[in-house]
Write a protein that holds these residues in place. Structure first.
Motif, PDB file in Angstrom:
ATOM      1  N   VAL A 159       0.663  -1.431   0.052  1.00 52.20           N
ATOM      2  CA  VAL A 159       0.086   0.113   0.061  1.00 52.20           C
ATOM      3  C   VAL A 159       1.022   1.238   0.206  1.00 52.20           C
ATOM      4  O   VAL A 159       0.795   2.135  -0.929  1.00 52.20           O
ATOM      5  CB  VAL A 159      -0.941  -0.054   1.236  1.00 52.20           C
ATOM      6  CG1 VAL A 159      -1.591   1.209   1.393  1.00 52.20           C
ATOM      7  CG2 VAL A 159      -1.921  -1.018   0.943  1.00 52.20           C
ATOM      8  N   MET A 160       1.863   1.195   0.842  1.00 54.73           N
ATOM      9  CA  MET A 160       2.692   2.446   0.817  1.00 54.73           C
ATOM     10  C   MET A 160       3.591   2.630  -0.345  1.00 54.73           C
ATOM     11  O   MET A 160       4.095   3.659  -0.812  1.00 54.73           O
ATOM     12  CB  MET A 160       3.732   2.412   2.139  1.00 54.73           C
ATOM     13  CG  MET A 160       2.752   2.387   3.561  1.00 54.73           C
ATOM     14  SD  MET A 160       1.880   3.993   3.698  1.00 54.73           S
ATOM     15  CE  MET A 160       2.868   5.171   3.470  1.00 54.73           C
ATOM     16  N   ARG A 161       3.975   1.374  -0.923  1.00 51.11           N
ATOM     17  CA  ARG A 161       4.949   1.360  -2.092  1.00 51.11           C
ATOM     18  C   ARG A 161       4.123   1.942  -3.437  1.00 51.11           C
ATOM     19  O   ARG A 161       4.812   2.804  -4.003  1.00 51.11           O
ATOM     20  CB  ARG A 161       5.537  -0.052  -2.329  1.00 51.11           C
ATOM     21  CG  ARG A 161       6.415   0.038  -3.326  1.00 51.11           C
ATOM     22  CD  ARG A 161       6.961  -1.742  -3.539  1.00 51.11           C
ATOM     23  NE  ARG A 161       7.985  -1.902  -2.287  1.00 51.11           N
ATOM     24  CZ  ARG A 161       8.382  -2.874  -2.166  1.00 51.11           C
ATOM     25  NH1 ARG A 161       8.033  -4.062  -2.899  1.00 51.11           N
ATOM     26  NH2 ARG A 161       9.333  -3.246  -1.184  1.00 51.11           N
ATOM     27  N   TYR A 162       2.718   1.899  -3.262  1.00 57.80           N
ATOM     28  CA  TYR A 162       2.198   2.182  -4.839  1.00 57.80           C
ATOM     29  C   TYR A 162       1.386   3.570  -4.265  1.00 57.80           C
ATOM     30  O   TYR A 162       0.835   4.186  -5.221  1.00 57.80           O
ATOM     31  CB  TYR A 162       1.260   1.276  -4.955  1.00 57.80           C
ATOM     32  CG  TYR A 162       1.887  -0.019  -5.787  1.00 57.80           C
ATOM     33  CD1 TYR A 162       2.642   0.380  -6.754  1.00 57.80           C
ATOM     34  CD2 TYR A 162       1.623  -1.244  -5.443  1.00 57.80           C
ATOM     35  CE1 TYR A 162       3.066  -0.729  -7.697  1.00 57.80           C
ATOM     36  CE2 TYR A 162       2.159  -2.289  -6.134  1.00 57.80           C
ATOM     37  CZ  TYR A 162       3.118  -2.122  -7.103  1.00 57.80           C
ATOM     38  OH  TYR A 162       3.683  -3.010  -7.907  1.00 57.80           O
ATOM     39  N   LEU A 163       1.401   4.269  -3.185  1.00 61.16           N
ATOM     40  CA  LEU A 163       0.708   5.287  -2.649  1.00 61.16           C
ATOM     41  C   LEU A 163       1.094   6.521  -3.500  1.00 61.16           C
ATOM     42  O   LEU A 163       0.139   6.991  -4.155  1.00 61.16           O
ATOM     43  CB  LEU A 163       0.761   5.569  -1.311  1.00 61.16           C
ATOM     44  CG  LEU A 163       0.116   6.801  -0.651  1.00 61.16           C
ATOM     45  CD1 LEU A 163      -1.429   6.692  -0.751  1.00 61.16           C
ATOM     46  CD2 LEU A 163       0.317   7.042   0.585  1.00 61.16           C
ATOM     47  N   GLY A 164       2.470   6.671  -3.900  1.00 60.84           N
ATOM     48  CA  GLY A 164       3.068   7.663  -4.376  1.00 60.84           C
ATOM     49  C   GLY A 164       2.516   7.824  -5.644  1.00 60.84           C
ATOM     50  O   GLY A 164       1.957   8.700  -6.353  1.00 60.84           O
ATOM     51  N   PRO A 165       3.052   6.697  -6.437  1.00 61.34           N
ATOM     52  CA  PRO A 165       2.789   6.598  -7.908  1.00 61.34           C
ATOM     53  C   PRO A 165       1.253   6.728  -8.301  1.00 61.34           C
ATOM     54  O   PRO A 165       1.002   7.082  -9.068  1.00 61.34           O
ATOM     55  CB  PRO A 165       3.278   5.204  -8.274  1.00 61.34           C
ATOM     56  CG  PRO A 165       4.263   4.848  -7.201  1.00 61.34           C
ATOM     57  CD  PRO A 165       3.871   5.487  -5.728  1.00 61.34           C
ATOM     58  N   MET A 179       6.862   0.353  -9.469  1.00 62.75           N
ATOM     59  CA  MET A 179       6.370   1.652  -9.203  1.00 62.75           C
ATOM     60  C   MET A 179       5.983   2.539 -10.489  1.00 62.75           C
ATOM     61  O   MET A 179       5.107   3.547 -10.686  1.00 62.75           O
ATOM     62  CB  MET A 179       7.070   2.379  -8.018  1.00 62.75           C
ATOM     63  CG  MET A 179       7.093   1.748  -6.513  1.00 62.75           C
ATOM     64  SD  MET A 179       7.552   2.628  -5.331  1.00 62.75           S
ATOM     65  CE  MET A 179       9.395   2.503  -5.760  1.00 62.75           C
ATOM     66  N   PHE A 180       7.008   2.447 -11.186  1.00 59.44           N
ATOM     67  CA  PHE A 180       7.138   3.254 -12.490  1.00 59.44           C
ATOM     68  C   PHE A 180       5.960   2.964 -13.360  1.00 59.44           C
ATOM     69  O   PHE A 180       5.340   3.555 -13.969  1.00 59.44           O
ATOM     70  CB  PHE A 180       8.447   3.237 -13.318  1.00 59.44           C
ATOM     71  CG  PHE A 180       8.415   3.891 -14.463  1.00 59.44           C
ATOM     72  CD1 PHE A 180       8.320   5.221 -14.532  1.00 59.44           C
ATOM     73  CD2 PHE A 180       8.257   3.202 -15.768  1.00 59.44           C
ATOM     74  CE1 PHE A 180       8.343   6.293 -15.803  1.00 59.44           C
ATOM     75  CE2 PHE A 180       8.347   4.037 -17.000  1.00 59.44           C
ATOM     76  CZ  PHE A 180       8.515   5.457 -16.943  1.00 59.44           C
ATOM     77  N   LEU A 199      -8.023  -0.182  -3.792  1.00 63.67           N
ATOM     78  CA  LEU A 199      -7.489   0.794  -3.384  1.00 63.67           C
ATOM     79  C   LEU A 199      -6.700   1.926  -4.352  1.00 63.67           C
ATOM     80  O   LEU A 199      -6.930   3.068  -3.978  1.00 63.67           O
ATOM     81  CB  LEU A 199      -6.300   0.144  -2.228  1.00 63.67           C
ATOM     82  CG  LEU A 199      -5.499   1.533  -1.366  1.00 63.67           C
ATOM     83  CD1 LEU A 199      -6.787   2.335  -0.545  1.00 63.67           C
ATOM     84  CD2 LEU A 199      -4.728   0.878  -0.375  1.00 63.67           C
ATOM     85  N   GLN A 200      -5.833   1.211  -5.038  1.00 61.42           N
ATOM     86  CA  GLN A 200      -5.089   2.145  -5.999  1.00 61.42           C
ATOM     87  C   GLN A 200      -6.187   2.756  -6.712  1.00 61.42           C
ATOM     88  O   GLN A 200      -6.126   4.045  -7.149  1.00 61.42           O
ATOM     89  CB  GLN A 200      -4.324   1.370  -6.741  1.00 61.42           C
ATOM     90  CG  GLN A 200      -3.153   0.675  -6.162  1.00 61.42           C
ATOM     91  CD  GLN A 200      -2.549   1.092  -4.950  1.00 61.42           C
ATOM     92  OE1 GLN A 200      -1.991   2.600  -5.081  1.00 61.42           O
ATOM     93  NE2 GLN A 200      -2.310   0.486  -3.825  1.00 61.42           N
ATOM     94  N   GLY A 201      -7.366   2.162  -7.166  1.00 61.03           N
ATOM     95  CA  GLY A 201      -8.327   2.931  -8.057  1.00 61.03           C
ATOM     96  C   GLY A 201      -8.985   3.960  -7.310  1.00 61.03           C
ATOM     97  O   GLY A 201      -9.396   4.826  -8.007  1.00 61.03           O
ATOM     98  N   ALA A 202      -8.995   3.679  -5.742  1.00 65.53           N
ATOM     99  CA  ALA A 202      -9.735   4.793  -5.371  1.00 65.53           C
ATOM    100  C   ALA A 202      -8.787   5.868  -5.061  1.00 65.53           C
ATOM    101  O   ALA A 202      -9.365   7.197  -5.334  1.00 65.53           O
ATOM    102  CB  ALA A 202     -10.205   4.185  -3.888  1.00 65.53           C
ATOM    103  N   LEU A 203      -7.623   5.496  -4.972  1.00 63.44           N
ATOM    104  CA  LEU A 203      -6.866   6.828  -4.979  1.00 63.44           C
ATOM    105  C   LEU A 203      -6.776   7.608  -6.449  1.00 63.44           C
ATOM    106  O   LEU A 203      -6.710   8.869  -6.293  1.00 63.44           O
ATOM    107  CB  LEU A 203      -5.446   6.364  -4.775  1.00 63.44           C
ATOM    108  CG  LEU A 203      -5.127   5.915  -3.284  1.00 63.44           C
ATOM    109  CD1 LEU A 203      -3.779   5.274  -3.141  1.00 63.44           C
ATOM    110  CD2 LEU A 203      -5.408   6.693  -2.209  1.00 63.44           C
TER     111      LEU A 203
END
Length: 277
Positions: free
Chosen positions: A98-104, A167-168, A209-213
């Motif tokens: 979760v933290m690893r993909y949060l920023g990207p 992440m990229f 979660l990533q879709g929500a972000l």
């Protein structure tokens, strides 16, 4: 009289090109949008690809293409929220990812949504057929795409640059998600597969979660910088909620394979219609 320059891009107005929906009573338009939302929600609950129905429905209803895209993004947030709640247990064990993909995800969603508004109505309207065709292709061939990324995952997983590469890739997926978003779920599963993730439940929880972000950031940008058609949005969201309930029931009766085939045919059919018109 204004002379047309050689470098001008011809503008497509899908709101008047698709059909004369403005001549239809408002009640019928509401019913059709609700049904489109229900079909889209049903598709999302079974196999994904709901935006292949809901986005063109908003164009048909007379919305300009960028506003239709922004409204469609808002309309799916309710479904994402309920899915996120249902996956809260799985996400607790995925904090590192979760933290690893949060920023990207956040930055990519921001870049994509701003890119959409920067390109403008004319450019985006001309891109609509190709975006729909790309999304339909992702949906149709998702099995091959995921297998390809699983093969590549073996090499990347053992590389010291593996997390950076993953992440990229997630950042690129998020840019596409903020810009258009149809088919993004398949691309996110592929990105997770790059790091050797194999538990589909855990992957789906991270995907939601990533879709929500991504969509959350895009929604904020859209509500600040463009117009959201709230009546159409609520109508689609209401239909989508119903479709999310009916979808699993339908899947048990006819099977997901038949539904996936029907969605692919509809998706390519709509894309080719816009391309030819």
């Amino acid at each position: 009289f204004k002379q047309k320059t050689a470098y001008e891009i011809p503008k497509r107005d899908w709101s008047s090109d698709v059909c004369s929906s403005d001549l239809m009573p408002a009640e019928w338009k509401t019913i059709i949008l609700f049904c489109a939302g229900a079909i889209g929600g049903c598709m999302n609950s079974i196999a994904g690809g709901g935006s292949l129905i809901t986005f063109p429905a908003l164009l048909w209803a007379g919305l300009p293409s960028i506003q239709a895209n922004a409204t469609n993004t808002w309309s799916v947030m309710g479904g994402i929220g309920t899915s996120l709640w249902s996956y809260k247990g799985e996400l607790g064990a995925q904090r590192t990812w979760v933290m690893r993909y949060l920023g990207p995800s956040l930055f990519g969603g921001l870049v994509g949504s701003l890119l959409l508004l920067w390109t403008g109505e004319t450019v985006f309207s001309n891109m609509v057929p190709y975006l729909l065709m790309f999304a339909a292709a992702i949906f149709t061939f998702q099995g091959y795409i995921l297998k390809l990324f699983q093969i590549e995952a073996h090499a990347i997983e053992n590389s010291r640059y593996g997390p950076t590469i993953a992440m990229f890739v997630q950042f690129l997926v998020a840019v596409y998600g903020g810009y258009f978003g149809a088919g993004i779920g398949i691309l996110m599963l592929a990105a997770l597969g790059l790091m050797g993730q194999k538990d589909i439940i855990a992957m789906n929880s991270l995907k939601v979660l990533q879709g929500a972000l991504i969509n959350g950031v895009a929604c904020i940008i859209f509500v600040l910088l463009t117009k959201i058609h709230w009546i159409e949005c609520i109508t689609l969201a209401s239909g989508s909620a119903l479709g999310g309930i009916l979808g699993p029931m339908l899947a048990r009766r006819v099977g997901p394979k038949l539904v996936r085939g029907l969605v692919s045919v509809i998706g390519f059919g709509i894309a080719f219609y816009y391309l030819l018109h």
